[in-house]
Write an enzyme that holds these catalytic residues in place. Structure first.
Site, short mmCIF file in Angstrom:
data_model
loop_
_atom_site.label_atom_id
_atom_site.label_comp_id
_atom_site.label_asym_id
_atom_site.label_seq_id
_atom_site.Cartn_x
_atom_site.Cartn_y
_atom_site.Cartn_z
N THR A 32 76.42 -0.80 1.24
CA THR A 32 77.59 -1.61 1.58
C THR A 32 78.85 -0.78 1.70
OG1 THR A 32 76.62 -3.54 0.53
CG2 THR A 32 78.98 -3.59 0.80
N SER A 85 69.92 0.09 0.77
CA SER A 85 69.15 0.81 -0.25
C SER A 85 67.79 0.17 -0.53
CB SER A 85 69.96 0.97 -1.54
OG SER A 85 70.15 -0.26 -2.17
N THR A 107 74.09 -0.45 -3.49
CA THR A 107 74.06 -0.76 -4.93
C THR A 107 72.75 -1.40 -5.38
OG1 THR A 107 75.08 -2.93 -4.57
CG2 THR A 107 76.56 -1.06 -5.01
N ASP A 108 71.98 -1.98 -4.43
CA ASP A 108 70.79 -2.73 -4.86
C ASP A 108 69.77 -1.86 -5.58
OD1 ASP A 108 71.91 -4.98 -3.80
OD2 ASP A 108 70.62 -5.08 -2.03
N1 ASP Z 1 72.60 -4.27 0.51
C1 ASP Z 1 73.34 -3.25 -0.09
C2 ASP Z 1 72.47 -2.03 -0.42
O1 ASP Z 1 72.35 -1.17 0.41
C3 ASP Z 1 74.04 -3.74 -1.28
C4 ASP Z 1 75.14 -2.86 -1.64
O2 ASP Z 1 75.20 -1.72 -1.27
O3 ASP Z 1 76.01 -3.34 -2.37
O4 ASP Z 1 71.93 -1.94 -1.49
#
Ligand code: ASP
Length: 361
Positions: free
Chosen positions: A47, A93, A126-127
């Protein structure tokens, strides 16, 4: 200059300058200005590198901003470090598989070995950020700072959190006190240890928590404060090394629940899993199907680790472990237990040895 003041604050507040000789505070230039630390910025997506259709759109965004674009969005980074950007991937991710995980780790490892790299910042979704962070924490052989940063809101959002998370990650990566503390996670002004921090909320900016252990420190209005250090083995003190890894073994995570079925264990075994992590109930307790699954796995030489779906606390060893050949995950959540089990299986399949790893890492 803001950058110089910030580094002074870091040294003042950290109470720990160990590792400064390896990076961070380097020799002055010929003009008498302190040379800036050299930080490699590695982009992997997430993100923090995403843009949505308008500023109030906080989901359904497209990942794709490059490290060059991230750097251009935060020109203040240039006052903190000499930055070399590199795009390792540009994905959500959830798309990171074992092959990409290894590719990221090998590149970070190689960069850390270069004398002209003082620290590394990795942008990441973050995932699954905590999985990459914990893997790196176990395999990198350097005390130089490695800091992962992400964002809960896309770059196009109102109050996007990515730029400040990135800036703070650079403050930490250029701070002498960050040396030797294992891989770090910088989110929402808090410095987390890869071993302990977990994504514990789906959308809020303070999604990353370390419930029982707490954060290692914080970045407070531009100054880095470390309060504590992780005691579990990591980086230079870890027995795991990338050189010994060809490919990572297949380890599945199975979620236990009322009315669980044995079929998922059979599917994992017949798909060739070398290990199974059970997201067990409570203190890693096993439903009848999970117990039968563990027994069947043991008959096929498949290692089984009992973690918990609860999200906090330690899964303790039990008399049943000796009967079933299972291993207790300690305080590792199921997805981090999978990371450690993949590495530990590269060294031994013995349940006692695996338990030792879960006790020490
Ligand atoms: N969908 C995103 C990821 O790549 C979520 C994030 O990065 O906050 O994990």
């Amino acid at each position: 200059m803001a950058g110089i003041e910030t580094r002074r604050a870091c040294a003042m507040n950290s109470g720990n300058t160990a590792g400064a000789a390896e990076g961070g505070s380097r020799a002055a230039t010929g003009e008498g200005q302190p040379a800036l630390p050299r930080i490699a910025l590695l982009g992997t997506g997430g993100t923090i590198a995403a843009v949505a259709s308008d500023a109030t759109q906080l989901h359904d965004y497209t990942v794709g901003a490059t490290t060059d674009e991230l750097l251009a969005a935060v020109p203040q980074l240039r006052a903190l470090a000499e930055v070399g950007g590199e795009q390792l991937a540009n994905v959500d991710s959830r798309d990171i598989d074992n092959a990409l995980l290894l590719k990221i780790a090998r590149r970070v490892d190689a960069l850390l070995g270069q004398p002209d790299v003082d620290g590394i910042v990795i942008t990441h979704g973050t995932d699954t950020l905590e999985e990459t962070a914990y893997f790196l924490n176990l395999v990198l052989k350097s005390a130089k700072p490695v800091v992962l940063a992400g964002a809960m809101r896309p770059a196009s959002a109102l109050s996007a959190d990515g730029p400040l998370n990135l800036y703070n990650a650079f403050l930490v990566a250029t701070c002498a006190a960050a040396h030797g503390k294992g891989v770090l996670v910088m989110m929402n002004d808090r410095i987390g240890a890869a071993r302990f921090v977990t994504k514990a909320a789906t959308t809020v900016p303070d999604a990353f928590r370390a419930f029982e252990q707490g954060n290692l420190g914080e970045v407070a209005v531009g100054s880095v404060h470390f309060f504590t250090a992780p005691l579990c083995r990591h980086t230079v003190d870890s027995e795991f090394s990338l050189a010994a890894i060809g490919e990572l073994p297949h380890v599945d995570i199975l979620y236990d629940h009322q009315g669980a079925g044995l079929h998922q264990y059979r599917a994992a075994i017949s798909a060739g899993a070398r290990g199974i992590v059970i997201a067990g109930c409570g203190n890693g307790s096993l439903s009848p199907a999970a117990r039968a699954g563990a027994e069947e796995a043991a008959r096929h030489g498949v290692a089984v680790v009992r973690s918990s779906r609860v999200g906090q606390g330690v899964v303790t060893t039990s008399a049943d472990d000796a009967l079933l050949g299972t291993v207790a995950a300690n305080s590792l959540n199921p997805h981090k237990a999978r990371i450690l089990l993949m590495l530990a299986l590269g060294r031994s399949h013995d349940a006692g040895e695996l338990q030792r790893c879960f006790d020490q890492y």
